[in-house]
Design a protein around this motif. Structure first.
Motif, PDB file in Angstrom:
ATOM      1  N   GLU A 139       3.158  81.945  17.431  1.00  0.00           N
ATOM      2  CA  GLU A 139       1.709  82.036  17.623  1.00  0.00           C
ATOM      3  C   GLU A 139       1.220  81.031  18.663  1.00  0.00           C
ATOM      4  OE1 GLU A 139      -0.077  81.507  13.829  1.00  0.00           O
ATOM      5  OE2 GLU A 139       0.491  83.508  13.067  1.00  0.00           O
ATOM      6  N   ALA A 140       1.850  79.847  18.655  1.00  0.00           N
ATOM      7  CA  ALA A 140       1.460  78.808  19.611  1.00  0.00           C
ATOM      8  C   ALA A 140       1.773  79.244  21.047  1.00  0.00           C
ATOM      9  CB  ALA A 140       2.177  77.501  19.292  1.00  0.00           C
ATOM     10  N   LYS A 141       2.883  79.972  21.234  1.00  0.00           N
ATOM     11  CA  LYS A 141       3.255  80.448  22.569  1.00  0.00           C
ATOM     12  C   LYS A 141       2.251  81.464  23.129  1.00  0.00           C
ATOM     13  CE  LYS A 141       8.261  79.708  22.455  1.00  0.00           C
ATOM     14  NZ  LYS A 141       9.585  80.373  22.502  1.00  0.00           N
ATOM     15  N   LYS A 142       1.686  82.253  22.222  1.00  0.00           N
ATOM     16  CA  LYS A 142       0.717  83.251  22.637  1.00  0.00           C
ATOM     17  C   LYS A 142      -0.557  82.618  23.193  1.00  0.00           C
ATOM     18  CE  LYS A 142       2.261  86.681  19.238  1.00  0.00           C
ATOM     19  NZ  LYS A 142       1.877  87.476  18.033  1.00  0.00           N
ATOM     20  N   HIS A 143      -0.834  81.419  22.751  1.00  0.00           N
ATOM     21  CA  HIS A 143      -2.040  80.749  23.171  1.00  0.00           C
ATOM     22  C   HIS A 143      -1.756  79.727  24.290  1.00  0.00           C
ATOM     23  CE1 HIS A 143      -4.200  82.585  19.864  1.00  0.00           C
ATOM     24  NE2 HIS A 143      -3.249  82.190  19.034  1.00  0.00           N
TER      25      HIS A 143
END
Length: 413
Positions: free
Chosen positions: A409-413
């Motif tokens: 999820e952190a990579k998506k942001h």
């Protein structure tokens, strides 16, 4: 002959009364004597208390004012009642109070107050209203500022009011109110072990050890264990195990990022939660081996206790690895340190953890790991394995899965 017996009886009574007087104790009223004002009044106000008190050994020789003072004389000045403390009990039981103060029960209140989690709870839940943590931790000594209407004597946690029975405190069932449930189900472990089963079948033969047999041999009130409540000790010769323990100690804020002791280390030391020298550990281990060796061979006792140590080592591998997984989320900025927290992850915040991964970590720390090693030492294989070891493994898998999700999820942001 009758005259000799009469003179001996009179001399014995005089001697007993003399000892009581030297201790500042007041004789309780007999049927032939006039009742004290305390008894006469409380027969109407709290008749159950009077019945209990007069049925016990202390009720035969002492008066209510011995422990509660005589300043309180009516319903209008109840606030003047003296609240008993261990010092009150030490007037007659100096040896036992001294032993109690050398053990961990005396430090139960201090250890509760040292937990950061307690600061987040309503008083009724964790503070001083005796509905949560304090209801058991009141066995510890408390500062005068913390004394309330109930739970101030400490000794009455086991010798409950107002009979203060020795027989009651010697029964293993006296321990179960506090030593049960989520984080330390010692009662359930012992009760369903072979030791507990034999005791239930033969409660009076002495063939099976009780809580008191192992933890209070010969009635010694200095209750202490080698591993302590959290199964932590310092130092450790096994390098891998020591590295894992350092990780654990950092996660509870006892060591800082550089591995140096923090202010919490001092709290752990003061509350005797862990053994901090080999000498302290070996001293308590020897005591337990001596107890076990009364029924088993010394080699058998040593082997079984060593097996318990091995369980802790194996659990700590998984526990430390899970801590490192969560710590990595903080190091990479994926998890943010909560406001007011000095350490992150902080296992002593317990269920105040702010992420699903940390909630699982808390469960490993306070429930599953506890059950694994305590089940081993209490000879309960089911608790050790299915309620302990297996649950540690399950939680560790969920932590890894949640960490992967958070990173994705952190990579998506």
């Amino acid at each position: 002959m009758k005259g000799l017996i009469a003179r001996y009886s009179i001399a014995a009574v005089v001697t007993v009364l003399g000892i009581a007087a030297s201790l500042g104790l007041r004789a309780a009223p007999t049927e032939a004597a006039q009742k004290s004002k305390c008894i006469s009044c409380h027969e109407k106000v709290t008749p159950g208390v009077v019945t209990q008190f007069l049925s016990g050994k202390m009720g035969k020789t002492l008066d209510c004012s011995t422990c509660h003072g005589s300043d309180h004389q009516s319903e209008k000045d109840v606030a003047k009642v003296k609240l008993p403390t261990p010092e009150t009990c030490a007037q007659c039981h100096e040896k036992r109070v001294k032993e109690y103060r050398e053990g961990k029960h005396a430090l139960a209140w201090v250890s509760m107050k040292a937990m950061p989690m307690i600061n987040h709870q309503p008083s009724a839940v964790g503070g001083g209203d005796l509905k949560g943590c304090s209801a058991c931790h009141k066995v510890g000594e408390k500062p005068m500022a913390d004394l309330t209407r109930y739970g101030t004597g400490a000794c009455d946690s086991c010798h409950t009011r107002h009979t203060f029975s020795v027989k009651e405190a010697q029964d293993p069932r006296a321990c179960r109110t506090c030593h049960m449930g989520f984080d330390h189900p010692q009662w359930e472990m012992w009760q369903t072990s072979k030791h507990g089963t034999i005791w239930e079948i033969e409660p009076t033969t002495g063939r099976a050890p009780t809580c008191q047999t192992c933890h209070m041999p010969d009635g010694n009130h200095g209750v202490m264990t080698a591993w302590g409540f959290l199964a932590l000790r310092v130092p450790e010769d096994d390098k891998e195990w020591w590295d894992n323990r350092v990780t654990i100690l950092k996660a509870i804020g006892v060591l800082d990022e550089k591995g140096q002791p923090t202010e919490r280390f001092d709290a752990v030391k003061a509350a005797k939660i862990a053994r901090l020298t080999k000498e302290d550990f070996n001293k308590e281990r020897k005591k337990m081996i001596d107890v076990c060796s009364k029924c088993h061979s010394k080699s058998y006792a040593e082997a079984n206790l060593k097996a318990g140590d091995d369980i802790i080592r194996e659990v700590d591998k998984i526990f430390a690895d899970s801590i490192r997984t969560v710590k990595g989320l903080y190091d990479d900025g994926i998890l943010k340190k909560p406001a007011g927290w000095k350490y992150a992850p902080d296992l002593l915040q317990f269920y105040e953890a702010k992420s699903a991964a940390e909630q699982e970590l808390y469960l490993i720390f306070l429930e599953y790991r506890q059950r694994a090693f305590q089940g081993a030492f209490h000879a309960n294989p089911d608790y050790m394995h299915w309620y302990g070891w297996a649950k540690v493994k399950e939680a560790a898998a969920r932590i890894k899965e949640d960490a992967e999700r958070l990173r994705a999820e952190a990579k998506k942001h």
